[in-house]
Design an enzyme around this catalytic site. Structure first.
Site, PDB file in Angstrom:
ATOM      1  N   HIS A 102       8.416  16.182  52.956  1.00  0.00           N
ATOM      2  CA  HIS A 102       8.120  16.182  54.097  1.00  0.00           C
ATOM      3  C   HIS A 102       9.404  16.460  55.099  1.00  0.00           C
ATOM      4  O   HIS A 102       9.298  17.628  55.603  1.00  0.00           O
ATOM      5  CB  HIS A 102       7.426  14.925  54.586  1.00  0.00           C
ATOM      6  CG  HIS A 102       6.398  14.464  54.013  1.00  0.00           C
ATOM      7  ND1 HIS A 102       5.199  15.314  53.943  1.00  0.00           N
ATOM      8  CD2 HIS A 102       5.955  13.307  53.300  1.00  0.00           C
ATOM      9  CE1 HIS A 102       4.178  14.699  53.274  1.00  0.00           C
ATOM     10  NE2 HIS A 102       4.542  13.671  52.813  1.00  0.00           N
TER      11      HIS A 102
ATOM     12  N   ASP B  59      -0.446  17.049  48.435  1.00  0.00           N
ATOM     13  CA  ASP B  59      -0.234  15.558  49.087  1.00  0.00           C
ATOM     14  C   ASP B  59      -1.454  14.826  48.913  1.00  0.00           C
ATOM     15  O   ASP B  59      -1.951  14.338  47.911  1.00  0.00           O
ATOM     16  CB  ASP B  59       0.279  15.504  50.454  1.00  0.00           C
ATOM     17  CG  ASP B  59       1.057  14.370  50.769  1.00  0.00           C
ATOM     18  OD1 ASP B  59       0.661  13.237  50.144  1.00  0.00           O
ATOM     19  OD2 ASP B  59       1.367  14.178  51.910  1.00  0.00           O
TER      20      ASP B  59
END
Length: 449
Positions: free
Chosen positions: A265, A316
Site C-alpha cells: 500500500h 489484496d
C-alpha cells in the site's frame, strides 16, 4: 523442448513480430527468436499478483451495506473478523482454489499469498502448525498458479505492542511459534513447481520494530520480505503519536528497508519517505481495487516513479480479480487526483504498455520470481490475446494492450500458460465451475450461522 509461435509478443525491449519461443522441460524459456515463424495469438508476459489474502474472496460483495456510523477500513475489518471465525481449513482451500482460478483467468500467473490465517478459531495452533499453509499450497497445485507463500507474523493489536483483540486470535504467534510455522511452510511448498517462500511481518500494528528485525533475520538468502505500511491515516497518526515517526520513516530509521522489501500500500507515505524507500530499492505493492473499495486513499505514483521506484499490483481482498482492472484503477485514480490523462505513461508512449511492463518487473522483484518477462531464463508464464476479438479490431501491439486495459470486457484474455503449460483455455479455468459450487455451499453455511 516445447515450441510456441506468436503473431506478436511484448518482449523486454518492446513489441516484436513472428516470435518463436522454446520452453525447456522445467517450464523456463530457453530461446526467444523474433522475426521467425508466424503465429495467430499475441503474447504478454504473465502478471505477478504480489499481494493476496485468498480467504477474503469469500467475502466479496458482503460488506457493501452502510453501518450506523461512518464506514471505513476499520469497520470493514470487524466484518472480516466475524467472517473468518467460521472458516475451516477445508473452506480456506476451497476459497483459495476459486480465487486462484480467477487470478489465472484474469492474467495473473504468480500469487504472493500474504498468509496470516494460521490457527483454529479459538487461536489454538493446529497439530500441524502449517496446516493452513498446506491448504494454500494445495489450492496453488490444483489450479497451476505459481505460489510465493508469505507467512505473516502477527503478535499485537496496535502500534506499540498493544494487546490483540479477540478477532485476531487466529493470526497470533510469538517469535518461536512463528519460526516453527516458517519451517512448516517451507515443508508445505517443497516439491511444488515454481513455488518459493518469503516472510511477512504483518505491519507496525501487529509487530514491533524489534520483532520485525527478528523476522527478517529468519529469511534465507533470496527470500523476500513484505509488510503493510501507511495504508490508513489512523495508522500513520498512531505511529507518529507512539513512535514519533510515521510507519515508513520508522522502518527507514531502523535500517530495515532494502531491495528485499515490498511495502504493501504505502498509500500515505510522504514524498521524502517514498523517495528514500525508492532509493533503497523497495517495491511498492499497490492494490488499487481494494484500496478503492476500502476508501484507503490514492498512492502518489508519479512522484514515486520519478524517484526511480518500482511498483507491482496485487488483488489484496480479492473483491474482483483482474490484472487489467488493477492497472486501469491505478491509472484512473491518478487521473482523478491530478485531473490529467495518461499519467503513468512516458511522453509519447503507451499507457497500457508502461503499466503492464512496470508491474511485471516490480511484481517479479517483490516475489523473487527470477528474470521477468518473455526472455531466456524466465518462467514460461504467458497471457495470450486473440487479435480476432472485437475489443482488438484493427489493432496490434501497444494499441491492443491499451485496449485490453481500458476498453475490453471480461473474457478478453484468451489463454494463460504457466511454466509452459496451458491452464486457461478460451478464457476459462477448468476448475472454476466446481470451485464456485463449493464456495457457494460454504457461504450458505457461514451466512446462516
Amino acid at each position: 523442448m516445447r515450441s510456441m509461435v506468436f503473431a506478436e509478443a511484448l518482449l523486454p525491449e518492446g513489441w516484436r513480430r513472428d516470435v518463436h519461443v522454446e520452453v525447456d522441460a522445467d517450464g523456463r524459456i530457453a530461446t526467444v527468436t523474433p522475426d521467425a515463424a508466424p503465429g495467430r495469438l499475441v503474447a504478454l508476459p504473465g502478471m505477478p499478483d504480489l499481494h493476496s489474502h485468498a480467504f477474503q474472496r469469500g467475502m466479496a460483495g458482503l460488506t457493501e451495506h452502510a453501518g450506523a456510523s461512518d464506514d471505513s477500513f476499520w469497520t470493514w475489518r470487524e466484518l472480516m473478523y466475524r467472517f473468518l471465525a467460521h472458516l475451516t481449513p477445508e473452506d480456506v482451500e476451497a476459497i483459495a482454489t476459486l480465487a486462484y482460478a480467477e487470478m489465472l483467468e484474469g492474467g495473473f500467473t504468480r500469487v504472493g499469498e500474504f498468509h496470516y490465517l494460521h490457527h483454529d478459531p479459538d487461536g489454538t495452533p493446529y497439530a500441524d502448525r502449517a496446516e493452513m499453509a498446506a491448504r494454500i499450497t494445495a489450492a496453488a497445485r490444483a489450479t497451476g498458479i505459481n505460489l510465493t507463500l508469505l507467512p505473516s507474523f502477527y503478535a499485537h493489536g496496535e502500534i506499540g505492542g498493544a494487546p490483540p483483540v479477540p478477532g485476531q486470535r487466529r493470526f497470533l504467534n510469538d517469535l518461536d511459534g512463528f519460526a516453527a510455522l516458517v519451517e512448516g511452510s517451507r515443508r508445505a511448498i517443497a516439491g511444488l513447481p515454481g513455488a518459493n517462500l518469503g516472510l511477512a511481518p504483518h505491519s507496525l500494528r501487529a509487530a514491533t520494530i524489534e520483532e520485525i528485525r527478528a523476522v527478517a533475520a529468519m529469511a534465507r538468502p533470496g527470500e523476500t520480505l513484505h509488510i503493510h505500511a501507511a495504508e490508513q491515516v489512523k495508522e500513520v497518526e498512531a505511529a507518529i503519536r507512539i513512535l514519533g515517526l510515521p510507519p515508513i520513516a520508522a522502518l527507514l530509521e531502523a535500517g530495515l528497508l532494502s531491495e528485499r522489501w515490498c511495502l504493501i500500500h504505502a498509500t500515505h507515505g510522504t514524498a521524502a519517505e517514498l523517495a528514500q524507500a525508492a532509493g533503497c530499492g523497495v517495491v511498492a505493492g499497490l492494490c488499487p481495487v481494494t484500496e478503492s473499495n476500502l476508501g484507503d486513499g490514492i498512492f502518489p505514483a508519479p512522484g514515486f516513479r520519478e524517484a526511480g521506484g518500482l511498483f507491482g499490483v496485487g488483488t489484496d481482498s480479492n473483491v474482483l480479480i483482474s490484472a487489467p482492472l488493477e492497472l486501469r484503477t491505478l491509472e484512473y485514480s491518478q487521473r482523478l487526483a491530478l485531473r490529467s490523462r495518461n499519467v503513468l505513461a512516458p511522453r509519447g508512449g503507451s499507457t497500457g504498455q508502461a503499466l503492464w511492463q512496470s508491474a511485471v518487473a516490480g511484481g517479479s522483484r517483490a516475489l523473487a520470481a527470477g528474470p521477468a518477462g518473455i526472455a531466456p531464463g524466465a518462467w514460461a508464464d504467458l497471457v495470450l490475446l486473440d487479435p480476432a476479438a472485437p475489443a482488438f479490431a484493427a489493432r496490434s501491439g501497444e494499441r491492443m494492450l491499451d485496449s485490453l486495459l481500458f476498453a475490453a470486457r471480461d473474457g478478453a484474455i484468451h489463454e494463460v500458460w504457466v511454466r509452459g503449460t496451458r491452464v486457461v483455455a478460451d478464457g476459462v479455468h477448468p476448475l472454476r465451475a466446481e470451485a464456485e459450487r463449493r464456495v457457494a455451499a460454504i457461504l450458505a453455511r457461514v451466512l446462516a450461522a
